[in-house]
Design a protein around this motif. Sequence first.
Motif, PDB file in Angstrom:
ATOM      1  N   SER A  72     -28.548  81.065  21.482  1.00  0.00           N
ATOM      2  CA  SER A  72     -28.806  79.673  21.831  1.00  0.00           C
ATOM      3  C   SER A  72     -27.789  78.749  21.180  1.00  0.00           C
ATOM      4  CB  SER A  72     -30.224  79.282  21.398  1.00  0.00           C
ATOM      5  OG  SER A  72     -30.369  79.448  20.011  1.00  0.00           O
ATOM      6  N   LEU A  73     -27.381  77.724  21.908  1.00  0.00           N
ATOM      7  CA  LEU A  73     -26.400  76.781  21.393  1.00  0.00           C
ATOM      8  C   LEU A  73     -27.113  75.612  20.727  1.00  0.00           C
ATOM      9  CD1 LEU A  73     -23.682  76.716  24.196  1.00  0.00           C
ATOM     10  CD2 LEU A  73     -23.577  77.806  21.955  1.00  0.00           C
ATOM     11  N   ARG A 133     -22.863  74.180  18.285  1.00  0.00           N
ATOM     12  CA  ARG A 133     -21.948  73.425  19.150  1.00  0.00           C
ATOM     13  C   ARG A 133     -20.850  72.769  18.319  1.00  0.00           C
ATOM     14  NH1 ARG A 133     -23.849  72.521  24.391  1.00  0.00           N
ATOM     15  NH2 ARG A 133     -26.011  73.187  24.719  1.00  0.00           N
ATOM     16  N   ALA A 185     -22.526  82.620  25.304  1.00  0.00           N
ATOM     17  CA  ALA A 185     -23.785  81.929  25.003  1.00  0.00           C
ATOM     18  C   ALA A 185     -24.366  81.279  26.250  1.00  0.00           C
ATOM     19  CB  ALA A 185     -23.558  80.891  23.912  1.00  0.00           C
ATOM     20  N   ARG A 186     -23.514  80.690  27.069  1.00  0.00           N
ATOM     21  CA  ARG A 186     -23.997  80.040  28.291  1.00  0.00           C
ATOM     22  C   ARG A 186     -24.499  81.042  29.314  1.00  0.00           C
ATOM     23  NH1 ARG A 186     -20.017  74.865  29.572  1.00  0.00           N
ATOM     24  NH2 ARG A 186     -20.871  73.518  27.925  1.00  0.00           N
ATOM     25  N   ARG A 187     -23.929  82.232  29.277  1.00  0.00           N
ATOM     26  CA  ARG A 187     -24.398  83.277  30.189  1.00  0.00           C
ATOM     27  C   ARG A 187     -25.627  83.990  29.657  1.00  0.00           C
ATOM     28  NH1 ARG A 187     -18.679  86.292  31.751  1.00  0.00           N
ATOM     29  NH2 ARG A 187     -17.859  84.647  33.132  1.00  0.00           N
ATOM     30  N   LEU A 209     -18.594  80.557  23.570  1.00  0.00           N
ATOM     31  CA  LEU A 209     -19.230  79.560  24.438  1.00  0.00           C
ATOM     32  C   LEU A 209     -19.595  80.170  25.787  1.00  0.00           C
ATOM     33  CD1 LEU A 209     -20.078  76.657  25.057  1.00  0.00           C
ATOM     34  CD2 LEU A 209     -17.704  76.203  25.754  1.00  0.00           C
ATOM     35  N   VAL A 210     -18.683  80.927  26.362  1.00  0.00           N
ATOM     36  CA  VAL A 210     -18.944  81.552  27.663  1.00  0.00           C
ATOM     37  C   VAL A 210     -20.112  82.524  27.572  1.00  0.00           C
ATOM     38  CG1 VAL A 210     -17.988  83.119  29.397  1.00  0.00           C
ATOM     39  CG2 VAL A 210     -16.578  81.266  28.479  1.00  0.00           C
TER      40      VAL A 210
END
Length: 250
Positions: free
Chosen positions: A30-31, A36, A238-240, A235-236
């Motif tokens: 989770s971000l 972040r 985590a978003r996936r 980031l990539v």
Amino acid sequence: MSSMSRSSMPRSSNRSSNRTSSVPGPPTGSLTPARRVGLALWAVQVLYVPVELLAAALSTAPYSLLHNTMSDLGATACTTVPYPAQDVPVCSPAHAWVNASFVLFGLAMAVGAVLLRPLLPDGRTTTAAVVLWVVAGASSVGAGLTPLDRALELHALVSTPGIVVSGAAVALTGGALARSWRRPAWWWLVAVGAVGLVAGALLVVRLDVRWGGLLERVALWPSFAACTLVAVALLVRARRGAAPRAVQSR
């Protein structure tokens, strides 16, 4: 039959618990706001390089990326630096930018490493890498606060750790990601970090003014690019929602 069914259930459960399982992202993937911030601090690291190149272009004394060190651009006065091998003339109108960049990018590197630790793979290799990133960042801060023309020996003392450990931090980070994510491409980061480690060691063992700039940049520049690359990759993932960690049974 119901009795046999009940007796077999615990055995099946025990067998399944002995297998290696994968636990989904949260809270690992989770971000959070802190993560972040960490991603942002590492993502901007590569911007140090153009700052240095601009300062080099503005130098009014002869300056070579191959021969002059990065610290020469932080000299606060037009003078001659008494290196062990030879005296080197320096005159950097952008010295304030350079010293400020040493401090700001160093802080960003160290703080970013700590904030991103939960997003990085588990294990001692990653922990060691984070420690080295913090050392490298702190060393950069120290270099920015002690310009070499004002305190050459102190500047050398505080800047040396960063030159030595930056390559190791890159290599350990690449190794941890390659093993955890099973992406062979990350082994290139290990190779790049190893070359940087050797270059940093050579520079410290024998400060050859003739090639000091080249050795220092081979030792340090890859660390800035590595931070940015790792931040983008984290980031990539985590978003996936693709940040599972392998959990081994006891």
